[in-house]
Design a protein around this motif. Structure first.
Motif, short mmCIF file in Angstrom:
data_model
loop_
_atom_site.label_atom_id
_atom_site.label_comp_id
_atom_site.label_asym_id
_atom_site.label_seq_id
_atom_site.Cartn_x
_atom_site.Cartn_y
_atom_site.Cartn_z
N UNK A 1 0.52 15.16 9.52
CA UNK A 1 0.90 13.83 9.03
C UNK A 1 1.57 13.00 10.13
N UNK A 2 1.27 11.70 10.13
CA UNK A 2 1.89 10.73 11.05
C UNK A 2 1.67 11.11 12.51
N UNK A 3 0.55 11.78 12.79
CA UNK A 3 0.25 12.22 14.15
C UNK A 3 0.23 11.04 15.13
N UNK A 4 -0.46 9.98 14.76
CA UNK A 4 -0.61 8.84 15.67
C UNK A 4 0.69 8.04 15.76
N UNK B 1 -5.58 3.28 7.84
CA UNK B 1 -4.31 4.01 7.91
C UNK B 1 -4.54 5.39 8.50
N UNK B 2 -3.44 6.15 8.67
CA UNK B 2 -3.55 7.52 9.12
C UNK B 2 -3.13 8.47 8.00
N UNK B 3 -3.04 9.76 8.30
CA UNK B 3 -2.74 10.77 7.28
C UNK B 3 -1.26 10.78 6.95
N UNK B 4 -0.95 11.07 5.66
CA UNK B 4 0.43 11.26 5.25
C UNK B 4 0.63 12.71 4.81
N UNK B 5 1.82 13.03 4.26
CA UNK B 5 2.15 14.41 3.91
C UNK B 5 1.31 14.94 2.76
#
Length: 665
Positions: free
Chosen positions: A397-400, A411-415
């Protein structure tokens, strides 16, 4: 401690006990050049050495290097043919009934190589051979320039000794006897240089090792290749010395003995060399041309290095570090690896100097990667075989956000990512542009085998494998929601300031989190990048050194011939000044002759440099072989060095007293 009772003793490796059964000879360090082994363990014990990561029961394992001994009378060609059949049958058997006709055709077209194992496996030889050959070519050109200098020296010496040589021949010495004498003198010169070089070689090899280690960055990696002089190197040095003496001593010797004895005995020592100095001028022009080639190569390598140092990797180089944790080897079963990764992220995130923590399967600049060649994209029709190829990584999560990589769309990935019937993925800009052009990729699907993905975001391109490689098509999936079993994960930690000072703190926190957690590395990203371009940095340093060296040699050669010719023209210059020429006229006359030599050298050297630069085009980054800035800089440098070398004898000639010169003649 060289204890003879070592065989029979036990050692513990990763929690397993092993019995020592033998000790290898000290000169044997394994079959991989540059990666010496300290301990050899039976392959059947792999699972004990790497707990939780058994590789011997998986058919897709590809981590082994194969080495075999040929039976007596069997050629490498026969072994190659047999291995090709064996590998083809194994791959077809692996594909089984599910193998498509295209896949089977691809397998049958694969080439299998069998090479001599006498030199071992070498990644340096495989990936850096072009750079090493370039370095060797530069060394050869430097040698040629130095030899041209020596030849000019011998020519001048022979010209000044023409009365002596004529006298010897008048007294009965034949031409062959005089040539042998002159060759003996040049051989002594070459032998003295060769012996001096051998004495310096030990020191030079240590400097080279230090340069190679320093080229890997601020935290140097030991340079494990043996570069110390051996019999092969010393023999090569001896052959080069002998050939140098013969090739560059023979021409001056032949030229010096081609004289008309009677006129030569009547001439004064000064007038003996009054005839035009064509060969010396040719040698100087050749020196300048070769120097132009080397200086251009050095300039291109340094320009390439400057580009690599400034290229945008997509995230901060200095305040991100990568930590590789072996969860399987630390004893965590598959079901606990994701939960423990979440806890470790939260633990590290609480540190005062940490701005964010995330995780990925492959890691940045880890030389690990995953790829697929069977990708199907909604609305895209492939026209070439590699259109279905893409690399991918699975990230936390929140890699970027942690790395500081901008989100271009979506958007990107969350938890708590919802995978459902379709796994969400994020594309990089290169992949989004290739497959979707200017249309919106959000919500479009990808198929990879039996897996279906839905695009939820697009991120800026970033460098994750190599600075020099072209940006790849790449997509990212949510690691924590994956069904894959991860054994080793890479944690990316973003610090509030420089990452390197945080490493001891992070090590202490990992030990407090779990003393048994095996961490194979904690390295700042800038160090990984420096290691990635270590060979380029080494070549840039050495080519810069060679560039300075050849400029000094070329300046010395140019100074020598201008000084020699002006000293032979003392009478002419005296007459010119006696009938009204001033010092400026003399300086301009000498410098104009100098400029003719420089321009001739550049006229030959620049086209040769442009042609030679095409041979190193594949090793350059961000600069073309015919880079106009580099060529313009080289031209200005050569003109400046040449004019400086010619100005000293020009100024000396302008101070000649006309009456003294005429009386001397």
């Amino acid at each position: 401690g060289r204890d003879p009772k070592t065989p029979g003793s036990t050692v513990r490796i990763n929690g397993s006990t092993f019995t020592v059964i033998g000790v290898a000879q000290p000169q044997f360090s394994g079959e991989v050049v540059g990666s010496p082994a300290d301990i050899w363990i039976p392959l059947s014990m792999q699972a004990q050495v790497n707990p939780g990561d058994s590789r011997l029961d998986r058919r897709d394992t590809n981590w082994l290097l194969c080495l075999g001994r040929l039976k007596p009378g069997v050629s490498i060609q026969r072994a190659r043919a047999e291995m090709a059949t064996l590998v083809e049958n194994a791959l077809i058997d692996y594909e089984g009934a599910a193998g498509s006709p295209n896949k089977l055709r691809e397998i049958r077209s694969e080439k299998v190589d069998v090479q001599s194992g006498s030199q071992g496996f070498s990644w340096i030889r495989k990936y850096d051979s072009s750079l090493l050959f370039t370095l060797m070519a530069m060394v050869g050109l430097v040698l040629l320039i130095a030899c041209a200098n020596a030849a000019n020296l011998l020519l001048a010496r022979g010209t000044s000794r023409q009365r002596e040589i004529s006298l010897r021949m008048a007294l009965g010495a034949d031409r062959g006897r005089v040539i042998r004498q002159l060759l003996t003198e040049s051989a002594l010169l070459a032998a003295a240089a060769g012996i001096t070089g051998v004495l310096l070689a030990g020191w030079g090899s240590r400097v080279l090792s230090q340069l190679a280690s320093a080229a890997s960055g601020p935290n140097p990696v030991p340079f494990e290749v043996d570069v110390h002089p051996n019999m092969a190197v010393l023999g090569f040095n001896a052959v080069v010395s002998v050939l140098t003496a013969i090739l560059f001593g023979l021409v001056p010797a032949l030229r010096s003995t081609r004289v008309d004895i009677t006129p030569a005995l009547k001439e004064s020592a000064r007038n003996a060399g009054q005839r035009r100095w064509h060969l010396g001028s040719v040698l100087v022009v050749a020196q300048l041309a070769l120097s132009t080639v080397i200086v251009t190569g050095g300039g291109l390598f340094m320009r390439s290095m400057a580009h690599l140092n400034s290229v945008d990797v997509g995230y901060s180089r200095r305040n991100v570090l990568v930590m590789a944790a072996d969860l399987a080897g630390s004893g965590y079963p598959a079901s606990q690896r994701v939960p423990v990764s979440r806890r470790l992220i939260e633990h590290l995130r609480s540190l005062p100097g940490v701005a964010g923590v995330t995780v990925s399967e492959n890691g940045i600049f880890s030389r690990l990667d995953s790829s697929t060649n069977s990708l199907q994209v909604e609305g895209f029709i492939p026209t070439r075989k590699d259109d279905s190829w893409s690399s991918f990584d699975q990230v936390g999560p929140h890699y970027f956000q942690v790395l500081g990589v901008p989100i271009r769309a979506g958007r990107e990935f969350d938890e708590h990512e919802d995978v459902g019937a379709s796994t969400p993925v994020v594309l990089n800009e290169t992949m989004a542009s290739f497959y979707f052009g200017k249309s919106d990729p959000l919500g479009k699907y990808l198929l990879n085998g039996g897996d279906r993905y839905t695009v939820i975001g697009v991120v800026k391109d970033m460098k994750e494998r190599s600075l020099k490689s072209k940006t790849e098509r790449r997509f990212y999936g949510p690691l924590f929601q994956s069904d894959d079993t991860f054994k080793t994960l890479n944690f990316e930690v973003r610090t509030r300031s420089d990452a390197a000072p945080m490493i001891p703190t992070i090590r202490r926190e990992i030990k407090s989190f779990d003393p048994g957690l095996r961490v194979s590395r904690i390295v700042p990203v800038n160090v990984l990048i420096d290691q990635d371009i270590g060979a380029d940095r080494l070549i840039a340093k050495l080519s810069g050194f060679f560039g300075i060296l050849v400029l000094l040699l070329a300046a010395n050669g140019l100074y020598g011939i201008i000084s020699y010719t002006t000293s032979r023209r003392t009478n002419e210059i005296g007459v010119r000044m006696a009938i009204g020429a001033d010092r400026g006229d003399v300086i301009r006359m000498v410098l104009s002759e100098t400029m003719m030599l420089i321009c001739a050298g550049l006229a030959i050297g620049l086209p040769a440099a442009m042609a030679a630069s095409r041979l190193i085009a594949s090793t350059l980054a961000g600069v073309s072989p015919s880079d106009p800035i580099t060529l313009a800089a080289v031209t200005l440098i050569m003109l400046a060095v040449g004019l400086f070398a010619g100005f000293v004898p020009a100024a000396r000639a302008s101070r000649i007293d006309p009456m003294a010169a005429l009386r001397q003649e």
